[in-house]
Design a protein around this motif. Structure first.
Motif, mmCIF file in Angstrom:
data_model
loop_
_atom_site.group_PDB
_atom_site.id
_atom_site.type_symbol
_atom_site.label_atom_id
_atom_site.label_comp_id
_atom_site.label_asym_id
_atom_site.label_seq_id
_atom_site.Cartn_x
_atom_site.Cartn_y
_atom_site.Cartn_z
ATOM 1 N N SER A 278 0.921 -1.120 -0.024
ATOM 2 C CA SER A 278 -0.013 0.113 -0.016
ATOM 3 C C SER A 278 0.850 1.195 -0.203
ATOM 4 N N ASP A 279 0.248 2.502 -0.144
ATOM 5 C CA ASP A 279 1.025 3.727 -0.203
ATOM 6 C C ASP A 279 1.635 3.812 1.387
ATOM 7 N N ALA A 280 0.819 3.357 2.242
ATOM 8 C CA ALA A 280 1.392 3.695 3.488
ATOM 9 C C ALA A 280 2.626 2.734 3.739
ATOM 10 N N GLN A 281 2.489 1.423 3.030
ATOM 11 C CA GLN A 281 3.774 0.642 3.565
ATOM 12 C C GLN A 281 4.982 1.087 2.821
ATOM 13 N N LYS A 282 4.820 1.683 1.578
ATOM 14 C CA LYS A 282 5.857 2.237 0.821
ATOM 15 C C LYS A 282 6.571 3.630 1.266
ATOM 16 N N SER A 283 5.478 4.491 2.020
ATOM 17 C CA SER A 283 6.170 5.359 2.736
ATOM 18 C C SER A 283 6.901 4.982 3.889
ATOM 19 N N ARG A 284 6.273 3.936 4.592
ATOM 20 C CA ARG A 284 7.144 3.383 5.838
ATOM 21 C C ARG A 284 8.588 2.999 5.401
ATOM 22 N N PHE A 285 8.584 2.547 4.157
ATOM 23 C CA PHE A 285 9.893 1.965 3.745
ATOM 24 C C PHE A 285 10.945 3.432 3.456
ATOM 25 N N ILE A 286 10.414 4.120 2.867
ATOM 26 C CA ILE A 286 11.183 5.398 2.784
ATOM 27 C C ILE A 286 11.574 5.969 3.837
ATOM 28 N N GLU A 287 10.550 6.096 5.027
ATOM 29 C CA GLU A 287 10.990 6.248 6.299
ATOM 30 C C GLU A 287 12.284 5.779 6.840
ATOM 31 N N SER A 288 12.177 4.265 6.614
ATOM 32 C CA SER A 288 13.273 3.600 7.245
ATOM 33 C C SER A 288 14.700 4.073 6.699
ATOM 34 N N LEU A 289 14.504 4.527 5.154
ATOM 35 C CA LEU A 289 15.866 4.659 4.728
ATOM 36 C C LEU A 289 16.173 6.052 5.324
ATOM 37 N N LEU A 290 15.453 6.971 5.540
ATOM 38 C CA LEU A 290 15.861 8.250 5.909
ATOM 39 C C LEU A 290 16.298 8.122 7.421
ATOM 40 N N LEU A 291 15.713 7.401 8.237
ATOM 41 C CA LEU A 291 16.250 7.230 9.538
ATOM 42 C C LEU A 291 17.380 6.174 9.698
ATOM 43 N N GLY A 292 17.838 5.445 8.782
ATOM 44 C CA GLY A 292 19.021 4.771 8.737
ATOM 45 C C GLY A 292 18.818 3.440 9.365
ATOM 46 N N ILE A 293 17.379 2.952 9.246
ATOM 47 C CA ILE A 293 17.203 1.476 9.761
ATOM 48 C C ILE A 293 17.512 0.620 8.822
ATOM 49 N N PRO A 294 18.410 -0.511 9.273
ATOM 50 C CA PRO A 294 18.852 -1.468 8.337
ATOM 51 C C PRO A 294 17.434 -2.309 7.805
ATOM 52 N N ILE A 295 17.562 -2.382 6.202
ATOM 53 C CA ILE A 295 16.682 -3.277 5.599
ATOM 54 C C ILE A 295 17.011 -4.759 5.119
ATOM 55 N N PRO A 296 16.263 -5.876 4.927
ATOM 56 C CA PRO A 296 16.709 -6.889 4.849
ATOM 57 C C PRO A 296 17.453 -6.787 3.303
ATOM 58 N N SER A 297 18.251 -8.181 3.174
ATOM 59 C CA SER A 297 19.128 -8.003 1.892
ATOM 60 C C SER A 297 18.094 -8.278 0.682
ATOM 61 N N VAL A 298 18.682 -7.919 -0.233
ATOM 62 C CA VAL A 298 18.195 -7.978 -1.462
ATOM 63 C C VAL A 298 18.911 -9.050 -2.429
ATOM 64 N N PHE A 299 17.997 -10.581 -2.989
ATOM 65 C CA PHE A 299 18.558 -11.279 -3.560
ATOM 66 C C PHE A 299 18.618 -11.207 -4.989
ATOM 67 N N VAL A 300 19.418 -11.636 -5.735
ATOM 68 C CA VAL A 300 19.541 -11.418 -7.153
ATOM 69 C C VAL A 300 20.531 -12.678 -7.641
ATOM 70 N N HIS A 301 20.003 -12.886 -9.257
ATOM 71 C CA HIS A 301 20.626 -13.983 -9.743
ATOM 72 C C HIS A 301 21.356 -13.081 -11.138
ATOM 73 N N GLN A 302 22.691 -13.650 -11.173
ATOM 74 C CA GLN A 302 23.149 -12.928 -12.329
ATOM 75 C C GLN A 302 23.092 -14.066 -13.437
ATOM 76 N N ARG A 303 22.414 -13.331 -14.718
ATOM 77 C CA ARG A 303 22.110 -14.234 -15.759
ATOM 78 C C ARG A 303 23.451 -14.420 -16.685
ATOM 79 N N GLN A 304 23.512 -15.216 -17.641
ATOM 80 C CA GLN A 304 24.506 -15.480 -18.508
ATOM 81 C C GLN A 304 24.863 -14.102 -19.213
ATOM 82 N N ASP A 305 23.985 -13.382 -19.225
ATOM 83 C CA ASP A 305 24.328 -12.008 -20.086
ATOM 84 C C ASP A 305 24.720 -10.847 -19.170
ATOM 85 N N GLY A 306 24.852 -11.377 -18.003
ATOM 86 C CA GLY A 306 25.601 -10.213 -16.778
ATOM 87 C C GLY A 306 24.537 -9.362 -16.133
#
Length: 371
Positions: A48-76
């Motif tokens: 929701s918009d409220a959840q998105k706003s809380r996430f931006i709030e976390s970035l502004l307050l320096g609250i650590p966020i969970p890791s982001v997982f990515v997969h590197q494809r053959q094209d990089g």
């Protein structure tokens, strides 16, 4: 092979590395086309918009966020496995997020949060209607660190799918089918889009008549895959169904990978099957028939869906060869007989798992719906 050998083998098949990146760096990676967040995924992740706003709030307050997982494809390029909603929220707020058509989505507007009520009405940059974040506060966000976990391209082919599934089931808000849809998009986007065309078929939608909530969770899409997965399954495969979720995962990904899978023929078979059922039974097709009252009762029955659709499809040419009025009368008669059939009733009640139901109700459906 003992437990130690099994663990050693699987650990060698998944190669990972990790390091922190700033939000600013991730923005550049995305702008350069080196990060694929699969725009089709956005319909399944419903912050929701409220959840998105809380996430931006976390970035502004320096609250650590969970890791982001990515997969590197053959094209990089990096495929996002987990963290799409977090990254999409950032990209949308900054104004760089692309939709499925490649067009830029409008920048989002923040809401007041518990700790930062002054965020209300702010955008990344000011416009005629909204104030923007100051350069100082933009820097706070761009310098916030994100821990990136990378599944390297040397890993086993299925590593990213297994990881995505494990990270997005259980505590996730995604339904089983939404997770499956995401896997299919990563596997073969064209196959996924083909499934959505089947799902939208009017005759199919008329007959399944599932609730709005079930549609929101993509249950109608699961029914399409259930039909495709069961209709050509051998007796041995039906006996080995086991957990239905795992069975549908295996079968659907197998179809997506199979270059010889004839989608045109499958489309024709699907449309003809549900057109016949729609003409004869419409939205009563998969509801329980009560012989005492002469009426259908209750909601959608998945057991009836499986037995009737596979039964009719197995003998499709014979049904199509019949006179339309006679065919409709006979389909109504057979669908009612199903509910008084002891074999079907004994194996389709509540509490009976798919592994116990499918090997008995599908063969019975094929027998009952033979013209």
């Amino acid at each position: 092979m003992d437990l130690k050998e099994e663990i050693d083998q699987r650990r060698r098949e998944i190669h990972t590395e990790g390091y922190p990146m700033s939000v600013g760096e991730m923005l550049n990676v995305y702008r350069d086309g080196d990060l694929d967040i699969h725009p089709e995924f956005q319909r399944f992740f419903r912050w929701s918009d409220a959840q998105k706003s809380r996430f931006i709030e976390s970035l502004l307050l320096g609250i650590p966020i969970p890791s982001v997982f990515v997969h590197q494809r053959q094209d990089g390029v990096w495929d996002v496995i987990d963290g799409l909603q977090r990254l999409s929220t950032i990209f949308e707020f900054v104004g760089v997020l692309k939709d499925e058509d490649g067009s830029s989505k409008p920048p989002s507007v923040l809401e007041a949060t518990e700790y930062l009520p002054s965020l209300a009405g702010l955008r990344w940059e000011a416009d005629a209607s909204h104030n923007g974040l100051s350069p100082e506060h933009q820097r706070l966000i761009k310098r916030a660190a994100i821990d990136i976990k990378i599944v390297n391209r040397e890993s086993d082919e299925d590593a990213k799918f297994d990881l995505f599934q494990r990270l997005n089931t259980g505590g996730s808000q995604l339904s089983d089918q939404e997770v499956r849809n995401c896997l299919l998009i990563m596997e073969n986007p064209e196959f996924y889009r083909w499934l959505t065309t089947l799902q939208a078929t009017s005759a199919f939608q008329n007959t399944v008549a599932v609730s709005d909530r079930a549609k929101d969770e993509r249950y109608d899409a699961e029914l399409v895959i259930r039909f495709l997965s069961l209709k050509d399954s051998t007796t041995e495969q039906l006996r080995g169904v086991g957990d239905m979720k795992d069975f549908l995962d295996r079968r659907s990904r197998g179809f997506a990978r199979d270059e010889s899978y004839d989608r045109d023929a499958e489309t024709h078979s699907f449309e003809q099957t549900f057109t016949l059922l729609d003409e004869a039974l419409s939205d009563q097709a998969f509801r329980r028939y009560d012989a005492a009252s002469g009426r259908t009762r209750g909601g959608f029955s998945v057991s009836a869906f499986e037995a009737i659709t596979i039964g009719v499809n197995t003998h499709l040419d014979e049904w199509l060869a019949m006179n339309a009025d006679a065919r409709n009368d006979e389909l109504v008669k057979r669908s009612r007989q199903l509910w008084s059939d002891a074999e079907f009733r004994n194996n389709s009640g509540s509490g009976i798992r798919a592994s116990g139901r499918i090997p008995k109700t599908i063969p019975r459906g094929k027998e009952l719906f033979k013209p």
